[in-house]
Design an enzyme around this catalytic site. Structure first.
Site, mmCIF file in Angstrom:
data_model
loop_
_atom_site.group_PDB
_atom_site.id
_atom_site.type_symbol
_atom_site.label_atom_id
_atom_site.label_comp_id
_atom_site.label_asym_id
_atom_site.label_seq_id
_atom_site.Cartn_x
_atom_site.Cartn_y
_atom_site.Cartn_z
ATOM 1 N N ARG A 236 0.849 -1.187 0.000
ATOM 2 C CA ARG A 236 0.000 0.000 0.000
ATOM 3 C C ARG A 236 0.886 1.237 0.000
ATOM 4 N NH1 ARG A 236 -3.449 -2.467 -1.810
ATOM 5 N NH2 ARG A 236 -5.546 -2.827 -1.052
ATOM 6 N N ASP A 260 4.869 -0.567 -6.624
ATOM 7 C CA ASP A 260 3.636 -0.904 -7.337
ATOM 8 C C ASP A 260 2.452 -0.131 -6.767
ATOM 9 O OD1 ASP A 260 2.150 -2.566 -9.282
ATOM 10 O OD2 ASP A 260 1.197 -3.384 -7.484
#
Ligand code: COI
Length: 332
Positions: A236, A260
């Protein structure tokens, strides 16, 4: 029984069609639009709504859905950090997520990006594209020579550990909740600080719990890492203080960054900026760096995962509609 699904993408349609064929008794309707206060009325008359995480499920959105008579909400993804649970409680929502759809999808992606970063793949590719075919100074670091520190030993963290061990790396781990089987192998260190001090690669595999672990990777924790370490965040964005990472890349404290997920990703990822350019200059800069591997929250995005996400969330939506509690109901 009727289920209404939001944000259905073309790549999900084959899995949705499979599911529908296996459940002819269930009426399914869907839209490509995401669930917002404005689109909530589309679900009116349905027993459950199925959504996936892109926007916040705020009090306003949940209130709008509840006003339309729908209080069963099944997420097609794992993260629940964008749900206003106080509001969900106030409106009596049943919520489910898909905690395990494909740990391999995310773990594999992290492993591939780490290997590419250690190989300086972007540097070499850029050289090759320019027809600069010299070896030096683009020398690779082998994975087996790294100590890989895994923060979070849930399903994804454990698959990532196995892949890294397959490459021959020494793997250590930290988790507040230890896995009993893993504990026997002696991989756990007692504190995050120990993991940071010993690891060449620090990889995050934990949920973001608002108010608890926000920006747990920041200037202070980065200072505790080894010089030339690699940071991997496929979990996250809000776990990482991106400015601190940029500073650590500038000072060469960090060798590289696999990213990511990004703290500013909502409204930015999964959109095409190729024509008008990216407004977020910090992200733009990170993307252009040769030692930063950015993907737009696609670690999860495999055919295997998408099928599981659709099938498991629709099964849970049916269970809620029948007044049952699916095994993947979120306890809150
Ligand atoms: C999740 O499953 O929570 C993810 O991070 C992927 C997603 C936002 C579709």
């Amino acid at each position: 029984m009727k289920i209404f699904a939001y944000g259905i993408r073309d790549d999900e349609k084959p899995s949705l069609e499979d599911w529908k064929s296996a459940h002819p008794e269930v009426e399914v309707d869907y839209t490509q639009e995401l669930l917002t206060p404005e689109t909530a009325a589309l679900a009116k008359g349905s027993d459950s709504a199925v959504v996936y995480q892109q926007l916040d499920y705020s009090r306003e959105t949940l209130a709008a859905l509840a006003e339309n008579g729908v209080t069963n909400l099944s997420l097609r993804n794992v993260g629940t950090d964008n749900i206003d649970f106080d509001a969900a409680k106030a409106f009596n929502f049943n919520v489910s997520n898909v905690p395990v759809y494909s740990p391999n999808a995310i773990a594999e992606h992290a492993a591939i990006q780490v290997s590419a970063l250690l190989s300086q793949a972007k540097v070499m590719e850029n050289k090759v594209q320019k027809r600069d075919l010299r070896w030096e100074p683009t020398i690779r670091r082998e994975v087996r020579d790294q100590v890989v520190g895994v923060v979070g030993t849930g399903h994804i963290g454990r698959v990532f550990m196995q892949i890294m061990q397959g490459f021959g790396a020494k793997v250590i781990a930290y988790d507040v909740y230890r896995n009993a089987e893993l504990e026997k192998t002696g991989v756990y260190v007692d504190t995050l600080d120990e993991l940071l001090a010993q690891s060449d690669i620090v990889s995050l595999h934990i949920p973001h719990i608002p108010g608890t672990n926000d920006q747990m990777i920041n200037a202070e924790t980065i200072a505790k890492m080894k010089d030339d370490a690699v940071l991997v965040n496929v979990s996250r964005g809000l776990l990482v203080d991106t400015d601190a990472v940029v500073a650590a890349l500038d000072s060469k404290k960090l060798f590289g960054f696999v990213m990511d997920t990004y703290e500013g990703e909502v409204g930015v990822f999964n959109k095409d900026w190729s024509v008008n350019g990216l407004d977020d200059k910090r992200l733009d800069d990170l993307i252009s760096r040769e030692n930063v591997f950015v993907t737009p929250h696609t670690a999860f995005y495999t055919t295997h995962a998408v099928k599981e996400m659709v099938h498991q969330s629709f099964d849970a939506a049916v269970a809620f509609a029948k007044g049952e509690t699916p095994s993947i109901a979120v306890k809150y």
